[in-house]
Design a protein around this motif. Structure first.
Motif, mmCIF file in Angstrom:
data_model
loop_
_atom_site.group_PDB
_atom_site.id
_atom_site.type_symbol
_atom_site.label_atom_id
_atom_site.label_comp_id
_atom_site.label_asym_id
_atom_site.label_seq_id
_atom_site.Cartn_x
_atom_site.Cartn_y
_atom_site.Cartn_z
ATOM 1 N N ASN A 513 0.858 -1.192 0.000
ATOM 2 C CA ASN A 513 0.000 0.000 0.000
ATOM 3 C C ASN A 513 0.889 1.235 0.000
ATOM 4 N N GLN A 514 1.316 1.691 -1.181
ATOM 5 C CA GLN A 514 2.216 2.829 -1.295
ATOM 6 C C GLN A 514 1.586 3.922 -2.161
ATOM 7 N N PHE A 515 1.741 5.188 -1.675
ATOM 8 C CA PHE A 515 1.413 6.370 -2.474
ATOM 9 C C PHE A 515 -0.035 6.407 -2.960
ATOM 10 N N ARG A 516 -0.935 6.001 -2.095
ATOM 11 C CA ARG A 516 -2.366 6.180 -2.375
ATOM 12 C C ARG A 516 -2.819 7.346 -1.488
ATOM 13 N N TYR A 517 -2.922 8.494 -2.112
ATOM 14 C CA TYR A 517 -3.111 9.742 -1.341
ATOM 15 C C TYR A 517 -4.584 10.009 -1.072
ATOM 16 N N SER A 518 -4.763 10.799 -0.010
ATOM 17 C CA SER A 518 -6.104 11.262 0.365
ATOM 18 C C SER A 518 -6.617 12.275 -0.650
ATOM 19 N N GLU A 519 -7.861 12.651 -0.445
ATOM 20 C CA GLU A 519 -8.378 13.751 -1.245
ATOM 21 C C GLU A 519 -7.615 15.030 -0.895
ATOM 22 N N ILE A 520 -7.473 15.914 -1.845
ATOM 23 C CA ILE A 520 -6.681 17.133 -1.677
ATOM 24 C C ILE A 520 -7.471 18.193 -0.887
ATOM 25 N N GLN A 521 -6.800 18.766 0.083
ATOM 26 C CA GLN A 521 -7.367 19.888 0.836
ATOM 27 C C GLN A 521 -6.679 21.189 0.369
ATOM 28 N N GLU A 522 -7.459 22.291 0.329
ATOM 29 C CA GLU A 522 -6.922 23.583 -0.110
ATOM 30 C C GLU A 522 -6.966 24.602 1.049
ATOM 31 N N ILE A 523 -5.972 25.471 1.079
ATOM 32 C CA ILE A 523 -5.945 26.552 2.074
ATOM 33 C C ILE A 523 -5.197 27.756 1.485
ATOM 34 N N ASP A 524 -5.706 28.947 1.844
ATOM 35 C CA ASP A 524 -5.100 30.200 1.360
ATOM 36 C C ASP A 524 -4.303 30.811 2.509
ATOM 37 N N ILE A 525 -3.004 30.869 2.328
ATOM 38 C CA ILE A 525 -2.156 31.482 3.355
ATOM 39 C C ILE A 525 -2.079 32.993 3.053
ATOM 40 N N VAL A 526 -2.549 33.800 4.030
ATOM 41 C CA VAL A 526 -2.692 35.245 3.797
ATOM 42 C C VAL A 526 -1.733 36.032 4.687
ATOM 43 N N GLU A 527 -1.653 37.325 4.377
ATOM 44 C CA GLU A 527 -0.800 38.232 5.156
ATOM 45 C C GLU A 527 -1.364 38.382 6.572
ATOM 46 N N PRO A 528 -0.534 38.340 7.559
ATOM 47 C CA PRO A 528 -1.034 38.448 8.937
ATOM 48 C C PRO A 528 -1.436 39.899 9.248
ATOM 49 N N SER A 529 -2.323 40.141 10.185
ATOM 50 C CA SER A 529 -2.701 41.495 10.634
ATOM 51 C C SER A 529 -1.589 42.057 11.524
ATOM 52 N N ASN A 530 -1.304 43.584 11.486
ATOM 53 C CA ASN A 530 -0.218 44.183 12.279
ATOM 54 C C ASN A 530 -0.710 44.993 13.480
ATOM 55 N N GLY A 531 -2.001 45.019 13.814
ATOM 56 C CA GLY A 531 -2.559 45.732 14.964
ATOM 57 C C GLY A 531 -3.093 47.107 14.609
ATOM 58 N N LYS A 532 -2.468 47.797 13.598
ATOM 59 C CA LYS A 532 -2.917 49.138 13.196
ATOM 60 C C LYS A 532 -4.281 49.067 12.568
ATOM 61 N N THR A 533 -4.468 48.270 11.838
ATOM 62 C CA THR A 533 -5.750 48.141 11.145
ATOM 63 C C THR A 533 -6.859 47.917 12.149
ATOM 64 N N ALA A 534 -6.579 47.150 13.131
ATOM 65 C CA ALA A 534 -7.600 46.887 14.145
ATOM 66 C C ALA A 534 -7.902 48.144 14.962
ATOM 67 N N PHE A 535 -6.837 48.965 15.294
ATOM 68 C CA PHE A 535 -7.051 50.189 16.077
ATOM 69 C C PHE A 535 -7.837 51.228 15.288
ATOM 70 N N SER A 536 -7.531 51.378 14.014
ATOM 71 C CA SER A 536 -8.229 52.354 13.169
ATOM 72 C C SER A 536 -9.700 52.021 13.069
ATOM 73 N N ILE A 537 -10.010 50.750 12.895
ATOM 74 C CA ILE A 537 -11.420 50.352 12.777
ATOM 75 C C ILE A 537 -12.140 50.616 14.105
ATOM 76 N N GLY A 538 -11.447 50.366 15.202
ATOM 77 C CA GLY A 538 -12.076 50.595 16.517
ATOM 78 C C GLY A 538 -12.357 52.075 16.743
ATOM 79 N N SER A 539 -11.440 52.968 16.309
ATOM 80 C CA SER A 539 -11.628 54.418 16.478
ATOM 81 C C SER A 539 -12.812 54.896 15.665
ATOM 82 N N VAL A 540 -12.973 54.339 14.477
ATOM 83 C CA VAL A 540 -14.102 54.737 13.615
ATOM 84 C C VAL A 540 -15.412 54.338 14.274
ATOM 85 N N LEU A 541 -15.441 53.152 14.831
ATOM 86 C CA LEU A 541 -16.673 52.692 15.474
ATOM 87 C C LEU A 541 -17.003 53.545 16.686
#
Length: 547
Positions: A513-541
């Motif tokens: 039983n060699q190299f019989r792979y599972s179904e493929i899973q997909e994921i989007d690796i995105v840019e992490p948040s830096n904290g500024k964006t969160a503060f600006s949105i909070g001030s607007v609210l």
């Protein structure tokens, strides 16, 4: 009146002339002189009245008795020869056979001899083999009645006169070549007379109509006479006669059956025999004999097909004989085969385990023990006919284990029990399937994830797996592998993944039983948040709430 006297006188003269004719008017027995023969010595050996040697000398125009050259043919009048009642020996008896002598019916034994006026009777499934004084042989079949009309032996000349009546049933014979005028072998039936002179023949009275008789010739020639008509039936021909019909022409017999894949040795029962079908055959007449001479009948049958399975007879040597039967009821030429049913154990019974296994899973085979077996032949194949053999072993136990299992597929196995005579017939094959385990099932993951977080991938455990291989690629075809590795766990954590669309798969490693792979899973690796964006949105609210 005078003419009548003249006629009587002429008749008297004719009778006297006939009586005075030389003995050569009658048929003579011919003898070829050997070195050292004399008329006097031959007369003492063959004549009823040895002192008639001088008449024999005159009859043959011999001047000097003691100077007979070897190779000369001497003539002996038949009426001068010694003769005596001949006896018929019994060589084999099968079933219930009787003979009637002077009105008294007795069971026949091998010690009896049959003579003139004896009546021989066989019952159902019975037969008797006879040996005549000249070496000719006759096998009387079941439900038959044979009357001995003439049984005469002409001294030491070798001439034997055998004449009999087959009142019902059947007979087959091998008659020695008849030499001399006193030699005869004749079988009379209710509808015809068969005269045989050195041949193999069969004669059979129809069991439903005794006026119908079948004559078949395997070798030589038989003369068949019906009323005043006579037909010569040659080798390979037969004739059907009936009292109320004119004599027909002989008809060619159907050819001998040819056996297909016949063996000289069969490993116990069952034994199945097959022969090539014959055009024009309505049925087949099958016989099984216990001896090579085919005199001890063990089984018979009329078959509609060209195959037969033998009854459960005792182990040993047997002979079979098959004849095709045509539309007129004539039986064709003989197809024969001699073989041995070996005294080997019968087939073991298989103890079927699971019907399905996983690749690499141990498989155990087990079967019943045979008390007369010393070994077992175990076979494993990929087809029911055992043409694609995987393995074969000779074992002394009733168990076999494949610890490493087998690759995926469908398999068949059987076992034959054996002893010093060989192996018996293999058991009925059992089958099972070997399947690959299911591929790993990866637990669904989020559609996206920040690149500063570790990716955790989980999957299901796979039976028989020794480890798992995981891969992360930037393309669905996994030609651009970003990360990969192996683990014995059912999870993996991966960090520092690039910010892009990624593809994930996992395969289990294990036996077959060699190299019989599972179904493929997909994921989007995105840019992490830096904290500024969160503060600006909070001030607007907060500003909106203060309005």
């Amino acid at each position: 009146m005078g003419s009548l006297r003249s006629m009587n006188w002429l008749l008297s003269i004719f009778v006297m002339l006939v009586l005075a004719l030389p003995q050569s008017v009658a048929e003579d027995w011919l003898y070829t002189v050997r070195k050292g023969d004399t008329i006097w010595g031959l007369s003492h050996k063959y004549l009823k009245e040895p002192l008639k040697f001088q008449e024999i000398q005159k009859y043959n125009n011999i001047q000097l008795d003691r100077q007979l050259p070897p190779g000369v043919t001497l003539k002996f009048p038949m009426e001068y020869l010694k003769f005596a009642p001949a006896e018929v020996d019994v060589t084999a008896i099968n079933g219930s056979v009787y003979f009637v002598r002077r009105g008294i019916k007795k069971p026949l034994t091998l010690q009896h001899t049959l003579v003139l006026d004896d009546i021989l009777v066989t019952e159902k499934d019975s037969s008797v083999a006879l040996l005549f004084a000249d070496g000719s042989k006759l096998l009387l079949g079941e439900n038959s009645e044979l009357v001995f009309d003439i049984q005469t032996k002409w001294g030491e000349t070798g001439m034997v006169d055998s004449r009999m009546r087959l009142m019902k049933g059947s007979a087959e014979g091998r008659v020695k070549p008849l030499i001399g005028p006193g030699a005869n072998f004749e079988v009379q039936t209710p509808s015809a007379v068969a005269t045989v002179r050195g041949t193999e023949f069969r004669v059979r009275v129809d069991d439903k109509d005794p006026g119908v008789v079948f004559n078949e010739v395997d070798e030589g020639t038989v003369a068949v006479q019906l009323h005043e008509n006579r037909a010569s039936v040659k080798q390979g021909f037969g004739i059907k006669t009936a009292t109320n019909l004119p004599l027909s022409k002989p008809k060619a017999l159907l050819p001998k059956p040819i056996f297909v894949n016949a063996q000289d040795k069969y490993p116990g029962h069952p034994v199945t025999l097959t022969w090539q079908s014959i055009d024009g055959a309505k049925d087949y007449y099958f016989e099984l004999f216990e001896d090579a001479a085919m005199t001890k009948l063990a089984h018979k049958a009329v078959l509609s097909s060209n195959q037969v399975e033998l009854p459960e007879v005792e182990l040993g040597a047997y002979s079979v004989r098959v004849r095709a039967i045509d539309s007129d009821g004539l039986q064709g030429l003989n197809g024969t085969h001699r073989f041995v049913i070996s005294p080997v154990p019968s087939s073991p019974s298989l103890e079927q385990g699971a019907s399905s296994y996983l690749t690499g899973q141990p498989i155990e085979f087990q079967w019943s023990e045979k008390s007369d077996a010393t070994s077992y032949r175990w076979r494993l194949a990929e087809d029911r006919q055992f043409q694609s053999l995987v393995t074969e072993e000779i074992l002394t136990t009733t168990r076999k284990t494949l610890a490493a299992g087998l690759p995926a597929g469908t398999y068949y196995w059987d076992v034959a029990a054996g002893n010093n005579q060989g192996f018996g017939k293999s058991s009925v094959a059992a089958s099972f399937d070997v399947k690959l385990p299911q591929q790993p099932v990866v637990t669904p993951i989020a559609e996206s994830m920040p690149s500063d977080e570790a990716l955790s991938v989980y999957w299901s455990q796979v039976a028989m797996a020794t480890e798992y291989q995981w891969q992360i690629s930037s393309d669905r075809d996994f030609k651009r592998i970003i990360e990969e590795g192996t683990t014995r766990d059912t999870r993996v954590d991966v960090s520092d993944l690039p910010e892009q669309q990624l593809y994930i798969r996992v395969a289990a490693k294990g036996p077959y039983n060699q190299f019989r792979y599972s179904e493929i899973q997909e994921i989007d690796i995105v840019e992490p948040s830096n904290g500024k964006t969160a503060f600006s949105i909070g001030s607007v609210l907060l500003f909106i709430l203060m309005l």
